[in-house]
Write a protein that holds these residues in place. Sequence first.
Motif, PDB file in Angstrom:
ATOM      1  N   ALA A 190       0.827  -1.230   0.024  1.00  0.00           N
ATOM      2  CA  ALA A 190       0.099   0.003  -0.174  1.00  0.00           C
ATOM      3  C   ALA A 190       0.880   1.273  -0.041  1.00  0.00           C
ATOM      4  O   ALA A 190       0.669   2.214  -0.772  1.00  0.00           O
ATOM      5  N   SER A 191       1.811   1.278   0.646  1.00  0.00           N
ATOM      6  CA  SER A 191       2.869   2.455   0.755  1.00  0.00           C
ATOM      7  C   SER A 191       3.645   2.530  -0.536  1.00  0.00           C
ATOM      8  O   SER A 191       3.924   3.555  -1.022  1.00  0.00           O
ATOM      9  N   ALA A 192       3.852   1.362  -1.201  1.00  0.00           N
ATOM     10  CA  ALA A 192       4.846   1.277  -2.316  1.00  0.00           C
ATOM     11  C   ALA A 192       3.960   2.123  -3.404  1.00  0.00           C
ATOM     12  O   ALA A 192       4.354   2.521  -4.476  1.00  0.00           O
ATOM     13  N   MET A 193       2.667   1.605  -3.552  1.00  0.00           N
ATOM     14  CA  MET A 193       1.737   2.258  -4.665  1.00  0.00           C
ATOM     15  C   MET A 193       1.448   3.817  -4.485  1.00  0.00           C
ATOM     16  O   MET A 193       0.902   4.438  -5.378  1.00  0.00           O
ATOM     17  N   ALA A 194       1.698   4.376  -3.113  1.00  0.00           N
ATOM     18  CA  ALA A 194       1.189   5.737  -3.159  1.00  0.00           C
ATOM     19  C   ALA A 194       2.402   6.480  -4.049  1.00  0.00           C
ATOM     20  O   ALA A 194       3.527   6.255  -4.037  1.00  0.00           O
ATOM     21  N   SER A 195       1.666   7.598  -4.736  1.00  0.00           N
ATOM     22  CA  SER A 195       2.585   8.143  -5.464  1.00  0.00           C
ATOM     23  C   SER A 195       2.162   9.714  -5.060  1.00  0.00           C
ATOM     24  O   SER A 195       1.319  10.216  -4.667  1.00  0.00           O
ATOM     25  N   GLN A 196       3.277  10.494  -5.771  1.00  0.00           N
ATOM     26  CA  GLN A 196       2.978  12.043  -5.580  1.00  0.00           C
ATOM     27  C   GLN A 196       2.046  12.623  -6.615  1.00  0.00           C
ATOM     28  O   GLN A 196       2.036  11.983  -7.621  1.00  0.00           O
ATOM     29  N   VAL A 197       1.422  13.708  -6.064  1.00  0.00           N
ATOM     30  CA  VAL A 197       0.415  14.042  -6.785  1.00  0.00           C
ATOM     31  C   VAL A 197       0.904  15.598  -6.749  1.00  0.00           C
ATOM     32  O   VAL A 197       0.912  16.156  -5.701  1.00  0.00           O
ATOM     33  N   TYR A 198       0.819  16.337  -7.767  1.00  0.00           N
ATOM     34  CA  TYR A 198       1.346  17.775  -8.022  1.00  0.00           C
ATOM     35  C   TYR A 198       0.193  18.732  -8.397  1.00  0.00           C
ATOM     36  O   TYR A 198      -0.935  18.027  -8.817  1.00  0.00           O
ATOM     37  N   LYS A 199       0.182  19.989  -7.715  1.00  0.00           N
ATOM     38  CA  LYS A 199      -0.991  20.770  -7.799  1.00  0.00           C
ATOM     39  C   LYS A 199      -0.162  22.162  -8.516  1.00  0.00           C
ATOM     40  O   LYS A 199       0.775  22.523  -7.927  1.00  0.00           O
ATOM     41  N   TRP A 200      -0.692  22.579  -9.628  1.00  0.00           N
ATOM     42  CA  TRP A 200      -0.327  24.021 -10.052  1.00  0.00           C
ATOM     43  C   TRP A 200      -1.370  24.816 -10.526  1.00  0.00           C
ATOM     44  O   TRP A 200      -2.391  24.404 -10.936  1.00  0.00           O
ATOM     45  N   VAL A 201      -1.070  26.047 -10.824  1.00  0.00           N
ATOM     46  CA  VAL A 201      -1.974  26.968 -11.534  1.00  0.00           C
ATOM     47  C   VAL A 201      -1.633  27.427 -12.720  1.00  0.00           C
ATOM     48  O   VAL A 201      -0.370  28.049 -12.780  1.00  0.00           O
ATOM     49  N   ASP A 202      -2.446  27.206 -13.882  1.00  0.00           N
ATOM     50  CA  ASP A 202      -1.761  27.742 -15.091  1.00  0.00           C
ATOM     51  C   ASP A 202      -2.221  29.248 -15.324  1.00  0.00           C
ATOM     52  O   ASP A 202      -2.526  29.998 -14.415  1.00  0.00           O
ATOM     53  N   ALA A 203      -1.560  29.655 -16.426  1.00  0.00           N
ATOM     54  CA  ALA A 203      -1.404  31.068 -16.823  1.00  0.00           C
ATOM     55  C   ALA A 203      -3.169  31.757 -16.865  1.00  0.00           C
ATOM     56  O   ALA A 203      -3.297  32.994 -16.502  1.00  0.00           O
ATOM     57  N   PHE A 250      -4.204  19.349 -11.345  1.00  0.00           N
ATOM     58  CA  PHE A 250      -3.576  18.191 -10.646  1.00  0.00           C
ATOM     59  C   PHE A 250      -3.148  17.339 -11.346  1.00  0.00           C
ATOM     60  O   PHE A 250      -3.573  16.912 -12.483  1.00  0.00           O
ATOM     61  N   GLY A 251      -1.908  16.729 -11.005  1.00  0.00           N
ATOM     62  CA  GLY A 251      -1.254  15.483 -11.985  1.00  0.00           C
ATOM     63  C   GLY A 251      -0.237  14.711 -11.233  1.00  0.00           C
ATOM     64  O   GLY A 251       0.355  15.080 -10.284  1.00  0.00           O
ATOM     65  N   ALA A 252       0.279  13.815 -12.026  1.00  0.00           N
ATOM     66  CA  ALA A 252       1.276  12.744 -11.553  1.00  0.00           C
ATOM     67  C   ALA A 252       2.547  13.364 -11.660  1.00  0.00           C
ATOM     68  O   ALA A 252       3.735  12.975 -11.218  1.00  0.00           O
ATOM     69  N   GLN A 253       2.999  14.358 -12.743  1.00  0.00           N
ATOM     70  CA  GLN A 253       4.338  14.944 -13.117  1.00  0.00           C
ATOM     71  C   GLN A 253       3.955  16.430 -13.003  1.00  0.00           C
ATOM     72  O   GLN A 253       2.900  16.843 -13.476  1.00  0.00           O
ATOM     73  N   PRO A 254       5.096  17.040 -12.583  1.00  0.00           N
ATOM     74  CA  PRO A 254       5.002  18.478 -12.226  1.00  0.00           C
ATOM     75  C   PRO A 254       5.146  19.112 -13.691  1.00  0.00           C
ATOM     76  O   PRO A 254       5.658  18.506 -14.717  1.00  0.00           O
ATOM     77  N   PRO A 255       4.424  20.449 -13.919  1.00  0.00           N
ATOM     78  CA  PRO A 255       4.554  20.774 -15.487  1.00  0.00           C
ATOM     79  C   PRO A 255       6.003  21.427 -15.619  1.00  0.00           C
ATOM     80  O   PRO A 255       6.671  21.792 -14.757  1.00  0.00           O
ATOM     81  N   GLN A 256       6.400  21.427 -17.002  1.00  0.00           N
ATOM     82  CA  GLN A 256       7.661  21.925 -17.405  1.00  0.00           C
ATOM     83  C   GLN A 256       7.692  23.352 -17.339  1.00  0.00           C
ATOM     84  O   GLN A 256       6.763  24.254 -17.838  1.00  0.00           O
ATOM     85  N   GLY A 257       8.498  23.937 -16.416  1.00  0.00           N
ATOM     86  CA  GLY A 257       8.756  25.530 -16.591  1.00  0.00           C
ATOM     87  C   GLY A 257       7.763  26.204 -15.563  1.00  0.00           C
ATOM     88  O   GLY A 257       7.799  27.445 -15.611  1.00  0.00           O
TER      89      GLY A 257
END
Length: 144
Positions: A16-29, A35-42
């Motif tokens: 269960a702990s190995a399956m947990a992944s990071q979730v990223y939050k960002w605000v666009d222009a 929200f996504g599994a990978q952070p946006p570029q730049g």
Amino acid sequence: MRRMILTSSLLLALSASAMASQVYKWVDAQGGTHFGAQPPQGQQATTINTAAPPPKTAEPTAAPIFESIADPEQTAIDEKVKREIATQEAERKKYCQTVRTNLAQLENNPRVRVEVDGEVRRLNEEERQQRINEARQAIGENCK
């Protein structure tokens, strides 16, 4: 067979702990929150911890006045987290039940047989006691 069940139960609990992944939050222009599994570029993104349940409180707190005007995105996230926590709790209960059953069988049956590499053999007393201790430890660490 029982060893396979015990081993797979332990792996299930630890996965269960190995399956947990990071979730990223960002605000666009345009000001939209994403929200996504990978952070946006730049762009700057913050990580969200989805694995930790909220702390338990002794007594219920008063609901904020603005709760009726809740953000739909936040409501969806809250529901998702509640479902994940409920799923993890159900898996933990199933694991605990399996380990307790295995422990009872080990304690009550001095002639336990296991299958190793397709060959069935009987556990000696030392191996049986070791498995009893492992099951007790697993129950102490993971079960209420």
